[in-house]
Each structure stands twice: as C-alpha cells, then as structure tokens.
Design a protein around this motif. Sequence first.
Motif, PDB file in Angstrom:
ATOM      1  N   ASN A 162       2.933 -11.456 -14.443  1.00 28.77           N
ATOM      2  CA  ASN A 162       2.208 -10.063 -14.276  1.00 28.77           C
ATOM      3  C   ASN A 162       2.798  -9.681 -12.812  1.00 28.77           C
ATOM      4  O   ASN A 162       2.502 -10.189 -11.925  1.00 28.77           O
ATOM      5  N   TYR A 165       0.039  -8.425 -10.468  1.00 34.49           N
ATOM      6  CA  TYR A 165      -1.000  -8.920 -10.413  1.00 34.49           C
ATOM      7  C   TYR A 165      -2.067  -8.742  -9.239  1.00 34.49           C
ATOM      8  O   TYR A 165      -3.296  -8.917  -9.298  1.00 34.49           O
ATOM      9  N   ALA A 168      -4.713  -6.211  -9.367  1.00 34.39           N
ATOM     10  CA  ALA A 168      -5.839  -6.156 -10.304  1.00 34.39           C
ATOM     11  C   ALA A 168      -7.296  -6.474  -9.500  1.00 34.39           C
ATOM     12  O   ALA A 168      -7.094  -7.214  -8.495  1.00 34.39           O
ATOM     13  N   GLU A 170      -9.643  -8.018 -10.080  1.00 30.55           N
ATOM     14  CA  GLU A 170     -10.257  -9.623  -9.949  1.00 30.55           C
ATOM     15  C   GLU A 170      -9.279 -10.378  -9.133  1.00 30.55           C
ATOM     16  O   GLU A 170     -10.013 -11.382  -8.601  1.00 30.55           O
ATOM     17  N   TYR A 171      -8.235  -9.936  -9.006  1.00 28.44           N
ATOM     18  CA  TYR A 171      -7.480 -10.760  -8.015  1.00 28.44           C
ATOM     19  C   TYR A 171      -7.691 -10.445  -6.651  1.00 28.44           C
ATOM     20  O   TYR A 171      -7.926 -11.339  -5.582  1.00 28.44           O
ATOM     21  N   ASN A 184      -4.980 -16.009 -16.786  1.00 27.88           N
ATOM     22  CA  ASN A 184      -3.871 -15.273 -16.801  1.00 27.88           C
ATOM     23  C   ASN A 184      -2.559 -16.155 -16.683  1.00 27.88           C
ATOM     24  O   ASN A 184      -1.518 -15.845 -16.952  1.00 27.88           O
TER      25      ASN A 184
END
Length: 657
Positions: A162, A165, A168, A170-171, A184
């Motif tokens: 990704n 990433y 994101a 969520e990250y 992921n």
Amino acid sequence: MSEKEAKARIKINKLLEEAGWRFFDEDGKPANIQVEQNVKISKKQIDDMGENFDKVKNGFVDFLLLDDKGNPFIVLEAKSEDKDPLVGKEQAREYAKSLFVKYVILSNGNQHYFWNIYRGNPQIITSFPSYESIKENKAFNADPARLYNEDVREDYIAVVKNPRYSEAPEYQNPETRMKFLDDNGIKFLRHYQINAIKALQKSVKKGNQRFLFEMATGTGKTLTSAAVIRLFLRSGNAHRVLFLVDRIELENQAKKNFQDYLSPDYHTVIFKENTEDWRKAEIVVSTVQTLMFNNKYKKYFKPTDFSLLIVDESHRSINGNSRAVFEYFLGYKLGLTATPKDYIKNVDVEKLKATDPRAWEKRQLLDSYRTFGCESGEPTFRYSLLDGVRDGYLINPTVVDARTDITTQLLSDEGYAVINQTDDDEEEEVYYAKDFERKFFSEETNRMFVKTFMENAKRDPISGEIGKSIIFCVSRKHAAKITQILNEFAYKLFPDKYQSDFAMQITSDVMNAQTYTINFQNNNLSGTTKFLENYKSAKTRVCVTVGMMTTGYDCEDLLNIGLLRPIFSPTDFIQIKGRGTRKFEFSYKIKIAGETQEHKYEKDTFKLFDFFGNCEYFEEKFNYDEIIKLPKPQSKGADTITPPVDGTMYENFDPDP
C-alpha cells in the motif's frame, strides 16, 4: 602429452558450439568467432593450434566472440589444461579494454570464468553463455550505483502492499494502527534488517558479487530476502531471481511469504509447478533437489536466466553435487544461514573422526564462507540469537538437563557404552544404531521420559493447561509410542478433557500431517481448548514428530520442546531450538458484570528438555538452567535409560525414518 592433457581446444570448441558460437558460416548465419579482428578464421588455423594449444606461443589463444553486427563482444582467453585460467586475467582485461569490450571468458577447457571487467570479479561458470542470453539480460548492462545508492527505509516492503498506507486514518490513529497493519499484511523492516541490506549495498560498491547473511532463526531472513529481491529488481540489477531451499515445506512457505510481501509488483512461482511458464515470474522458488534431478537445471535454464541467486541454509543447500547447480548460474549470489561458523564451541573438530557429523558440518560451514567470498570467516552481515534477545525480538530457552544417572562416556568411540547390572556382576554392553530403538526405548524408558515431561512442562499462562509443545523422536515408530503414552497420561491427569487427542503424531506416514502442522500453528488442531471457554488455543497440546517440524515452521506460542532423540547436526539443533525463540503475547478477553476485561501475558521463555545431553554434544560443560534427576530403571538387561550418544554410530538422513 597424455590423452587427458590434449583436449583443451576440443572441449572449448564444444562449449562454444553448444552456446551458439560459430567458427564458420552455417545455415545462412555468419561466423561469429575470430582470432584476429576483422579476419575470418580457417579450419587450418584451428588445427594448427594443437588440441591443447600446444602449438601456439605461450600456450593460449585470444578468441573474439562477435555480436550480431560483427563487432567484438566477448574476449575468450583459451589456455592449455595445465594452466590456471586466471593467469591470463590481466592480459585479457587489457585486450578487452583496447577493443572497448567489457565481457571476458577465461577457460582451460575444464575451468571457466565469466567476467564483466567493470563489475566485480570473474565468476565460475560451467557452460559458456550465448550472445542472446547476455544481450537479453538487462542486469548485465545495469548500473550497480543504482543499487547501492537506493534508499532503503523501514517501509521499503510496506509500500509494495500500500504505497499510501500512511495516509489511512486507521494508520494515523495509534489505537487502530496495529490492527490496520495486520489486516492489510503490511510489514516493516526492523533496524537490523535494514543494516543487513546496507551491508550488502556497501559490498556491491566494493565490487563484490557474493554475500552471506548469518541471521538467527526467527529474525526474519525471508522478509530480509524480500527486501533484497526488491532492491535488485527495482534498481535494474536483476531481471529474475532464483530462491533455492533444501526442503519442500520451505519451498511452499517461501512462495507464500514472497507473495504476501511483494505482490502485486512481482510474481512468484514454484518451478516444479510451472516448468513451462516460469519465465512469466520475477521470482522462482525451487528445492535444489528438483533442479538436480536428471540435470533439470541445464535442460530448463540458461546460465543467464537469473541475475540473483539466493540460497537458504546455504551450507546444506549447495554442498556436494548441489554445488553444480549453484555455480551454473551467473549473477549475484546471496547465502543465508542461521548456523554460526564457530557454533561448535570447545570441541576440537580436527580431532574428530571424518565420519563424525560435527566435523562434516563444520567443513560445510567453512566451505560456505569461502563460497560466498567470506574467507576471513566474517559474513557480509551477522545478527545472532543473543543480539535478538538483547534487542527484545527473541527469547532465550530455559534449558532442562533431563539425562539419566547412568554413568557413560560421552561420545564413546565404541558407541553406547552402558553399564548393566546383571544377577552375577556388572558388565559393559555396547549398542549401535541398529540396536538403538530395540535396546533403549523400552516401555519403561518411554514412560519415564513422558512422566518427566508432563510433570515439568511449562503451562499456558492463561488456561493453566500444558503449554503447546513439540517433541522430537528417533523414528516414526518411536513417535507412535510416545504419542500413545502421552495420551494415556493426559487421560488420567485431565479427565474428560481429551479423547486421545492431547498428543498427535506428525510424521510423513500420517495422512494430512502437513495440514495438521498448520492447524496447530493456527490453534485449531482437534478444535480449541476445553480448559477455558472462548480461549483461542489448540485442543491438541503436543505434536510428536521426527524431522517434519525442524525447519521453516513458525509457532510463536510454543512453550515446550522435548528432545527425545540425539541430534548430531548443528544446523538441526539450532533450527529445532529456534522453533521456540519467537516472542508472543497470550491474551484472553472475558466479560464480567457487563465489562470486558483483557488478560495479557508476555512469553518470556520456553523450556527445552534435553534428554540426551545434546547441548553438551556441541558445547562441552554446558551450563543447564534446570537439572532433573531421573530415577534409575528397575528392570535389568535391555531396559536401560538412554545415555548420551556417539554421533558416528547413528546417522539420520531421512527427516522421518
């Protein structure tokens, strides 16, 4: 001149013809071999050289191999058989430079080297490359500077899965970050893995083409390899990679890991499953045995088909006849090993018998270091078990000395020298490999071993049941006996908890054994535990095996390893011990009065039960963490408890004999 010495020219001519080079015009194709620039060679000139270049001044000839436009492409310095091909290295270099040629072949008919004079050192080859194979291989014309200048950071693999990433939500949220990465399949490189790659880059900058990583089991050699593969492919210094292993289970695991780490950018296949279309993949995985069988490596591949060759457990994968596979291919070569060169401490290997497996493996280890350009004994990069423990990535075992009280000479030259008390007197009895199981593994012996294990095994910190365990036995027959006795003990100790599934035999003759190992790893072998409702842990607690689970098997929540067999290979011993060194967090959630409570326990150690003094086999006067005094057997004669073993009398080449 003997017949053997008189064939250098004939051998070289044959190698040239096999690679598609032509002394004369053939089938509408012009000759592409010359002795002098712009001058065609005649048959008389060739014959006048002598079969061993014995009629040529100084005993060598410089051939020019031409490209498809008739320009010099390769300088081939051909020598008589009594001369080392490398003797003419500097002369060939100067000649190649004068012609603006960068490729050189050095040969005496028996030994051959291929060399890009502007990159690294001459490489041993077993056949001559064709013009097409060199021209099509982009790596031959690549810029090494792109490789060693590439910036490799901790997210070097993560961005493959990704590229965005870090954007994101969520990250960016610390509370959801770990779940996002796990869901992921996003992996980050650890600091020492980055250091390994930097060490390789530094070595490439120095002109080296062979490298060796010595990294402890559990430190992520495959992830490191994935980063190396991406580095070579991305920088254009490789167009295709061959990853060699020595076991089928490692073959499947490597393919899965590379797919997880490098897809969708790069495609991975197992060669034996894709013999006709492997060229569509950038990464080809194979056991060395598959390629050796009927010389498949010569039938299916050209020496230039792979620009990077990575060999797992290199000192075992390329020993003996396997070396031919390794040396057949041109390009960069990386060896991986978990076995330190100086692992066998305090044992003078020079004094061991030639048949002693410690001496054999020591020789293989030393040879591997030389093979990968590490003659000094220092690998390109090293990260040991102690380094991993110090940095908090691995855990050390609690080593339990579970040997018996029977006096015996460790590693007796005669075999097992055991004192037996008879009705009349003491007598010494010597046992050999053929007597191994019949003499030592009586019902009484096996029950004593099992009782010792059951009473001292480390428990699961949450459920309190016996922690997940692997027991290594001498043979499939012995594994069947131990499995039966374990289940009998479990039935009495834990009523109604098991239905002869506390222990399970995992050997090659058991149907679906490989699937069982995966289920054990995923905590659903025979279902889940009956000790604690909704706790995710396998019902089966002990896998009993011989060799199936020694390498390439990850079970992070393993708490016990039992050695009910002698181990003579340092590699096997390190691999078996490495099954338990990975860290793990045990966790369990429970609702009490409407509130969810979570219990967490860090795995801080695991127990290694040494019933054979294996630790002292490799390191004399080993300091055990625990010592268990096993009682002497009550019966006489053959019913003796197993003493330490002489490695020269018992050899186990089959993972599951």
